[in-house]
Every structure is written in C-alpha cells, then in structure tokens.
Enzyme design. Structure first.
Site, mmCIF file in Angstrom:
data_model
loop_
_atom_site.group_PDB
_atom_site.id
_atom_site.type_symbol
_atom_site.label_atom_id
_atom_site.label_comp_id
_atom_site.label_asym_id
_atom_site.label_seq_id
_atom_site.Cartn_x
_atom_site.Cartn_y
_atom_site.Cartn_z
ATOM 1 N N LYS A 34 1.251 -14.092 85.161
ATOM 2 C CA LYS A 34 2.355 -14.635 84.566
ATOM 3 C C LYS A 34 3.885 -13.914 84.702
ATOM 4 O O LYS A 34 3.752 -12.727 84.857
ATOM 5 C CB LYS A 34 2.066 -14.542 83.013
ATOM 6 C CG LYS A 34 3.150 -15.352 81.993
ATOM 7 C CD LYS A 34 2.667 -15.050 80.750
ATOM 8 C CE LYS A 34 3.524 -15.965 79.615
ATOM 9 N NZ LYS A 34 2.890 -15.825 78.245
ATOM 10 N N SER A 110 2.652 -20.002 75.696
ATOM 11 C CA SER A 110 3.453 -19.753 76.503
ATOM 12 C C SER A 110 3.202 -19.572 78.014
ATOM 13 O O SER A 110 3.596 -19.603 78.994
ATOM 14 C CB SER A 110 4.526 -18.659 76.291
ATOM 15 O OG SER A 110 3.921 -17.401 76.445
ATOM 16 N N SER A 134 -0.808 -17.626 72.908
ATOM 17 C CA SER A 134 -0.201 -17.708 74.095
ATOM 18 C C SER A 134 -1.152 -17.763 75.319
ATOM 19 O O SER A 134 -0.693 -18.378 76.473
ATOM 20 C CB SER A 134 1.196 -16.969 74.414
ATOM 21 O OG SER A 134 1.941 -17.658 73.564
#
Length: 387
Positions: A34, A110, A134
């Site tokens: 990420k 996310s 997330s």
C-alpha cells in the site's frame, strides 16, 4: 452451501492498481505494498494529490525492511483510498482499483489496491493498513483473506498516518496458508497447530443473507455458543471519535490549506476538527470497558466469530456518498479500538456475492488466530484468480 462462484465474463482492467512498479528484493514471493508505507527513493503519496510533489523517502519503512530481509520480491506500490480515510476505495486522483471478481461493486477501503491485487493474482500476498477495518473490509469485498494483527505488534515506523492508537499494518492473501506465511514474516512467528478450536459467536445485527452464509460456513465446526459484547455498538462509535480526533491532528491543517485534496476526504477531515477533547476522553472510557469485555469473552474460548461486514458490498453506483458507507465498518472497527487481532475469511452468500467470516483472538495470539483460520478452512481459495 453457498452456490459456486461464477467469474465475470470479461476480466477487469488491472493496469491502474499498481501506482509505482518496483523491483526490490530477491526472487522470492511476489509482494505488493500500500502506498502509505514508505519506500526509499519514492514519494509516499497516500493516494492524494496533496502529496503529489512530496520528496522521495530516504529510508524504507520498517515493514518494507522486514519484507526485504525475508527475501521477498516487492513488485509495486498499490492504490488506496485517499489519505487512508474512506471505505469505498474510489479515488479520482490515484485511480480506483477494480474489484476483480465483482467489478460492479466497490473494492472496499482504504486498502483497496491491496485487496484488488491479491484477488487478481498479481502477487502472492500484499500489505495494507487497518485503522478502522481497512484490511478486513476490502478483503471481504474482494473475496480474500486479511489479517489485522494485535495493535503494536508490527513496527509502524515510516507508515502514514505517522501517529495512531488504532492503525495496524497487516497482510492479505488468497488462502489461509499464504496469509499465515505473510503474517509469520511480519510478526516473526513460527506456525502453530490447532486441533479443535473453541469458538463463540458474537451476537450482532447483519442482513439475512450474511447470517445465512455465516451459519452455512460454520456447519460441522462443532457447538458454537452465542454471547453478547454489551459495549459493541458504543465501541464502534468511540472508534469513529478516536480516528477523527487523530486524523484531524495529523491532516487538519493540510485540509484547511490544500485545495488539491479530494473534496470528499477534505470535508470529512474538516468535520473531524470539531471533535472535542471531552468526546475523546469519553471514547477512551469506552475503549477500556470494551477491551475488558473482549478479554473476558476470550477467557474460555480460542476465538470469537462474527460477520466481517453487515451486508454485501454496495455497487459503485450506490457508493456516491462516502459518508453513507461508513457503517460498512461497524463490525470491524470495534476491534481496532480494543487492539485485538482480527482476521477475515472469505465466504459467499447463496447469490454468489462476497461476505466474510471474522475471527477475533487474544492479544498477542496472532499465530494462533492464523492457525485457527487454516484449520477451519484449509481448502483452495474461494474464487479462482483472473490472472
């Protein structure tokens, strides 16, 4: 059992998932990361135009260092919901990762790109972050496994947000064995063996198709008593207060001054500035009470079980208002507040849509939680990769 999954007839375009191709490490397992986790020589954009011109990092984040020490091959950074502050994964600046197996539905957030890359088979496992669900929520949306480790178990140096009492770095993978492998690298444990785990089901509200899928997935797993966590709903609300209070401290001034930030995220951060110290103090009281309740519930069982999401992922067309999506985290966010490790296992509804079975374990018992997931669901991935 849930009906067999039918893959979409046309594979979605995955070209926008990797925001920065990389070639770091050895010829080991392929890993994607990420883009809120620092990589030396690369700006940490956090999916936001506000950081488009950020200087390149001069050192790796701690988690990237650990991955490279384990001789994996980091092949790219992946897109995310802007500032890690949203649950849809929709990102006009950095790109919205597709949900590979249900392309009309949100990938979740996310850690949207993390889940999308794993589901599409672009990597062996991928790394996300989980402040209010997330890792678990996008893993559930995309039909893969995801682990939120015990709070504090993984060094967050080099991660954004820089300071958090909720955020944990965690892996996603397509099956329980690979998730356990990834977790063992991040948490530095050796795999365990669990024969017959003792489970208790937490009583929560969820749609009928989600509850049915959970019951069917647990068939043959032995007697599973039900119990209540009295402060569960309060813990969800308190978790929102804490994340808003902390995100406002970190990004509040940026939201006031930087017009290039996406309006949905900017408006939420500006609203978060209204959280008072008194509200935060009340949330901390709930944190202490709820943590005690979870500890007590785990005193006589190995793991708690409940759905990961209360409903199937909404379609992209239904996800236009990001604020309306926040309740999608109401079954995952409480365990960020308490700090317990939590893991999502992909299951399907009778209509073939994604759902999740969430396991919650004792603090520090991440290895045991991974072993329980592997013992309960040792079979192949729930859906076949498109890659």
């Amino acid at each position: 059992m849930p009906q067999e999954f039918e893959a979409p007839s046309v594979a979605p375009d995955m070209s926008g998932v990797a925001t920065r191709p990389l070639m770091l490490g050895s010829d080991g397992l392929r890993v994607m990361v990420k883009e809120c986790l620092g990589v030396s020589g690369v700006p940490t954009r956090c999916g936001s135009a506000a950081f488009a011109d950020a200087p390149a990092e001069t050192v790796h984040s701690a988690v990237v260092e650990d991955l490279l020490a384990a001789e994996v091959r980091i092949t790219g950074l992946v897109t995310m919901h802007e500032m890690a502050f949203g649950v849809s994964g929709v990102n006009a600046f950095a790109g919205t990762a597709p949900n590979p197996n249900w392309p009309d539905r949100i990938p979740g957030g996310s850690s949207s790109g993390t889940a999308s890359a794993v589901a599409a088979g672009l990597c062996d496992f991928a790394i996300g972050t989980d402040t209010g669900g997330s890792v678990r929520q996008p893993a559930c949306c995309c039909g893969v496994y995801g682990l939120k480790p015990t709070f504090g178990a993984i060094d967050r140096r080099g991660a954004v947000p820089r300071a958090s009492s909720l955020d944990v770095i965690g892996p996603m993978a397509r099956d329980a064995a690979m998730l356990e492998c990834a977790a063992s690298i991040l948490l530095k444990f050796k795999g365990e063996q669990v024969q017959t785990p003792r489970l208790a089901r937490i009583t929560v509200e969820a749609d009928a198709d989600i509850n049915d899928a959970l019951v069917k997935s647990l068939a043959g797993k032995g007697q599973i008593p039900a119990l209540d966590l009295p402060s569960f709903k309060a813990a969800y609300e308190a978790g929102l207060v804490v994340i808003n209070h902390e995100i406002a401290q970190e990004f509040g001034q940026l939201a006031r001054s930087n017009a290039s930030m996406g309006e949905d995220v900017r408006s939420r951060i500006l609203a978060a500035l209204e959280v008072t110290d008194a509200q935060r103090a009340d949330a901390e009281e709930v944190r202490a009470r709820f943590t005690e309740e979870v500890d007590a519930a785990l005193a006589t069982v190995d793991a708690l079980v409940l759905p990961t999401m209360p409903c199937v992922p909404p379609t992209l067309s239904d996800a236009q208002d990001p604020r309306a999506l926040i309740p999608l985290t109401r079954l995952v966010r409480p365990f960020n507040l308490s700090g317990h490790p939590a893991l999502t296992i992909p299951i399907l509804t009778d209509s073939g849509l994604p759902a999740g079975l969430q396991l919650v374990g004792r603090k520090g018992a991440d290895a045991t939680l991974c072993a329980i997931a592997r013992s309960l669901f040792p079979a192949k991935p729930i859906v076949e990769t498109q890659a």
